[in-house]
Design an enzyme around this catalytic site. Structure first.
Site, PDB file in Angstrom:
ATOM      1  N   ASN A   9       0.873  -1.178   0.000  1.00  0.00           N
ATOM      2  CA  ASN A   9       0.000   0.000   0.000  1.00  0.00           C
ATOM      3  C   ASN A   9       0.913   1.232   0.000  1.00  0.00           C
ATOM      4  O   ASN A   9       1.507   1.562   1.025  1.00  0.00           O
ATOM      5  CB  ASN A   9      -0.874  -0.055   1.265  1.00  0.00           C
ATOM      6  CG  ASN A   9      -1.701   1.196   1.468  1.00  0.00           C
ATOM      7  OD1 ASN A   9      -1.777   2.060   0.580  1.00  0.00           O
ATOM      8  ND2 ASN A   9      -2.319   1.315   2.628  1.00  0.00           N
ATOM      9  N   TRP A  10       1.024   1.852  -1.160  1.00  0.00           N
ATOM     10  CA  TRP A  10       1.975   2.974  -1.289  1.00  0.00           C
ATOM     11  C   TRP A  10       1.442   4.253  -0.640  1.00  0.00           C
ATOM     12  O   TRP A  10       2.162   5.230  -0.517  1.00  0.00           O
ATOM     13  CB  TRP A  10       2.300   3.228  -2.755  1.00  0.00           C
ATOM     14  CG  TRP A  10       3.066   2.125  -3.418  1.00  0.00           C
ATOM     15  CD1 TRP A  10       3.448   0.930  -2.869  1.00  0.00           C
ATOM     16  CD2 TRP A  10       3.559   2.105  -4.766  1.00  0.00           C
ATOM     17  NE1 TRP A  10       4.135   0.180  -3.787  1.00  0.00           N
ATOM     18  CE2 TRP A  10       4.218   0.869  -4.957  1.00  0.00           C
ATOM     19  CE3 TRP A  10       3.500   3.006  -5.847  1.00  0.00           C
ATOM     20  CZ2 TRP A  10       4.828   0.526  -6.168  1.00  0.00           C
ATOM     21  CZ3 TRP A  10       4.093   2.658  -7.053  1.00  0.00           C
ATOM     22  CH2 TRP A  10       4.751   1.438  -7.209  1.00  0.00           C
ATOM     23  N   LYS A  11       0.169   4.261  -0.296  1.00  0.00           N
ATOM     24  CA  LYS A  11      -0.461   5.450   0.304  1.00  0.00           C
ATOM     25  C   LYS A  11      -0.225   6.681  -0.593  1.00  0.00           C
ATOM     26  O   LYS A  11      -0.164   6.544  -1.802  1.00  0.00           O
ATOM     27  CB  LYS A  11       0.021   5.643   1.741  1.00  0.00           C
ATOM     28  CG  LYS A  11      -0.147   4.366   2.569  1.00  0.00           C
ATOM     29  CD  LYS A  11       0.001   4.572   4.041  1.00  0.00           C
ATOM     30  CE  LYS A  11      -0.201   3.233   4.754  1.00  0.00           C
ATOM     31  NZ  LYS A  11      -0.144   3.333   6.195  1.00  0.00           N
ATOM     32  N   HIS A  96      -9.574   1.233   4.909  1.00  0.00           N
ATOM     33  CA  HIS A  96      -8.296   1.389   5.615  1.00  0.00           C
ATOM     34  C   HIS A  96      -8.507   2.325   6.806  1.00  0.00           C
ATOM     35  O   HIS A  96      -9.287   3.279   6.711  1.00  0.00           O
ATOM     36  CB  HIS A  96      -7.233   1.952   4.661  1.00  0.00           C
ATOM     37  CG  HIS A  96      -5.866   1.914   5.263  1.00  0.00           C
ATOM     38  ND1 HIS A  96      -5.436   2.855   6.166  1.00  0.00           N
ATOM     39  CD2 HIS A  96      -4.845   1.039   5.111  1.00  0.00           C
ATOM     40  CE1 HIS A  96      -4.204   2.556   6.545  1.00  0.00           C
ATOM     41  NE2 HIS A  96      -3.818   1.453   5.921  1.00  0.00           N
ATOM     42  N   GLU A  98      -6.869   4.695   7.927  1.00  0.00           N
ATOM     43  CA  GLU A  98      -6.636   6.123   7.641  1.00  0.00           C
ATOM     44  C   GLU A  98      -7.852   6.745   6.962  1.00  0.00           C
ATOM     45  O   GLU A  98      -8.149   7.917   7.156  1.00  0.00           O
ATOM     46  CB  GLU A  98      -5.361   6.271   6.788  1.00  0.00           C
ATOM     47  CG  GLU A  98      -4.117   6.041   7.634  1.00  0.00           C
ATOM     48  CD  GLU A  98      -2.919   5.495   6.878  1.00  0.00           C
ATOM     49  OE1 GLU A  98      -2.910   5.534   5.639  1.00  0.00           O
ATOM     50  OE2 GLU A  98      -1.979   5.022   7.549  1.00  0.00           O
ATOM     51  N   GLU A 168      -5.440  -4.992  10.684  1.00  0.00           N
ATOM     52  CA  GLU A 168      -4.447  -3.936  10.861  1.00  0.00           C
ATOM     53  C   GLU A 168      -4.715  -3.182  12.164  1.00  0.00           C
ATOM     54  O   GLU A 168      -5.486  -2.212  12.172  1.00  0.00           O
ATOM     55  CB  GLU A 168      -4.517  -2.960   9.693  1.00  0.00           C
ATOM     56  CG  GLU A 168      -4.172  -3.563   8.362  1.00  0.00           C
ATOM     57  CD  GLU A 168      -3.525  -2.548   7.435  1.00  0.00           C
ATOM     58  OE1 GLU A 168      -2.430  -2.814   6.949  1.00  0.00           O
ATOM     59  OE2 GLU A 168      -4.107  -1.473   7.217  1.00  0.00           O
ATOM     60  N   GLY A 174       2.383   2.280  10.800  1.00  0.00           N
ATOM     61  CA  GLY A 174       3.328   3.388  10.624  1.00  0.00           C
ATOM     62  C   GLY A 174       4.031   3.786  11.917  1.00  0.00           C
ATOM     63  O   GLY A 174       4.683   4.823  11.984  1.00  0.00           O
ATOM     64  N   SER A 214       3.314  -2.075  10.303  1.00  0.00           N
ATOM     65  CA  SER A 214       4.769  -2.106  10.495  1.00  0.00           C
ATOM     66  C   SER A 214       5.402  -3.455  10.134  1.00  0.00           C
ATOM     67  O   SER A 214       6.312  -3.925  10.822  1.00  0.00           O
ATOM     68  CB  SER A 214       5.134  -1.719  11.929  1.00  0.00           C
ATOM     69  OG  SER A 214       4.730  -0.384  12.181  1.00  0.00           O
ATOM     70  N   GLY A 235       2.862  -1.167   4.265  1.00  0.00           N
ATOM     71  CA  GLY A 235       2.912   0.252   3.910  1.00  0.00           C
ATOM     72  C   GLY A 235       4.348   0.673   3.627  1.00  0.00           C
ATOM     73  O   GLY A 235       4.890   0.424   2.547  1.00  0.00           O
ATOM     74  N   GLY A 236       4.978   1.284   4.616  1.00  0.00           N
ATOM     75  CA  GLY A 236       6.320   1.858   4.459  1.00  0.00           C
ATOM     76  C   GLY A 236       7.335   0.966   3.756  1.00  0.00           C
ATOM     77  O   GLY A 236       8.040   1.412   2.844  1.00  0.00           O
TER      78      GLY A 236
HETATM   79  P1  PGA Z   1       2.824   0.333   7.617  1.00  0.00           P
HETATM   80  O1  PGA Z   1       1.362   0.512   6.969  1.00  0.00           O
HETATM   81  O2  PGA Z   1       3.389  -0.955   7.096  1.00  0.00           O
HETATM   82  O3  PGA Z   1       3.608   1.535   7.152  1.00  0.00           O
HETATM   83  O4  PGA Z   1       2.645   0.296   9.097  1.00  0.00           O
HETATM   84  C1  PGA Z   1       0.499  -0.572   6.815  1.00  0.00           C
HETATM   85  C2  PGA Z   1      -0.829  -0.118   6.267  1.00  0.00           C
HETATM   86  O5  PGA Z   1      -1.308   0.945   6.665  1.00  0.00           O
HETATM   87  O6  PGA Z   1      -1.436  -0.791   5.412  1.00  0.00           O
END
Ligand code: PGA
Length: 252
Positions: A9-11, A96, A98, A168, A174, A214, A235-236
């Site tokens: 997930n590149w956000k 998600h 967010e 999640e 994050g 994470s 994500g990251g």
């Molecule tokens: P993260 O994000 O790996 O940066 O914690 C995961 C996500 O939000 O899907």
């Protein structure tokens, strides 16, 4: 046997050039992917078309990070499932944390989006998970069960099995603080039991359940070998081809 799905997930990262570069770096490594592992990247909307074209013929799947539930109409700034389908998008992340947190996405909206994605044969990745406060007050199961029941409301069994669920925990996203493999697996097992309550155990056994929060090369191995975890939503660490590749290689 359930497939293993490793999704990036590149956000809100990477313009078109950066997206193409990362997609091509990954594509160049795809010969080393295990056959049982499905690899998916979810770039931002502006990069989707270019990345999808660039990956034509590649094993790497391309997904969106969100969509509206309507086909078309006066919804300024939104992107519809029809538009995603039109450029060959195969997956979409729905609900998600967010989006729930910053864009007021409710369980009712998540439910509508799931139904809409399924109507267009786009595989939804439904995100669920509790806040730190909820975990500390032992309300994590109740929270997740509620999210699952509302998300799957009115969805036929034949469609339900197509949905991927990503557990999640919000406190792990994050933050660098990932859930222990035991916490992650316990919740994945619990999610499967909720699906079983709704649709029966045969259906629940088919559902792909990922862990996200994470996930990094140094913790992926332990998380991904858990019996109820069928992959990761990253994500990251999905923003660097070499890190993402290491996670993919742990998932066999
Ligand atoms: P993260 O994000 O790996 O940066 O914690 C995961 C996500 O939000 O899907």
């Amino acid at each position: 046997m359930r497939k293993i799905l490793i999704a990036g997930n590149w956000k809100m990262n990477n313009d078109v050039d950066e997206s193409l570069k990362l997609a091509q770096e990954l594509s160049a490594l795809s010969d080393s992917f295990d056959k049982n592992v499905e690899v998916l990247i979810c770039p931002p909307f502006t990069s989707l078309y270019a990345v999808k074209r660039a990956l034509h013929g590649s094993v790497i799947k391309v997904g969106a990070q969100n969509m509206h539930y309507e086909d078309k109409g006066a919804y300024t700034g939104e992107v519809s499932p029809l538009m995603l389908k039109g450029i060959g998008i195969e997956y979409v992340i729905i609900g998600h944390s967010e989006r729930r947190q910053y864009f007021n996405e409710t369980d009712e909206i998540v439910n509508k989006k799931l139904k809409s994605a399924l109507r267009y044969d786009i595989i939804p990745i439904l995100c669920v998970g509790e806040t730190l406060e909820q975990r500390e007050s032992n309300a994590e199961r109740e929270t997740v069960k509620n999210q699952i029941f509302k998300a799957f409301d009115g969805i036929e069994p034949s469609d339900a099995e197509k949905i991927t669920v990503a557990y999640e925990p919000i406190w792990a996203i994050g933050t660098g603080r990932n859930a222990t493999s035991q916490q992650a697996n316990e919740m994945a097992e619990f999610i499967r039991s909720c699906i079983s309550e709704l649709y029966g155990s045969e259906q629940a056994d088919k559902i792909v359940i990922q862990y996200g929060g994470s996930v990094k090369p140094d913790n992926a191995g332990e998380t991904l070998c858990q019996p109820d975890i069928d992959g990761a939503l990253v994500g990251g660490a999905s923003l660097k081809a070499d890190e993402f590749l290491k996670i993919i290689n742990y998932a066999k």
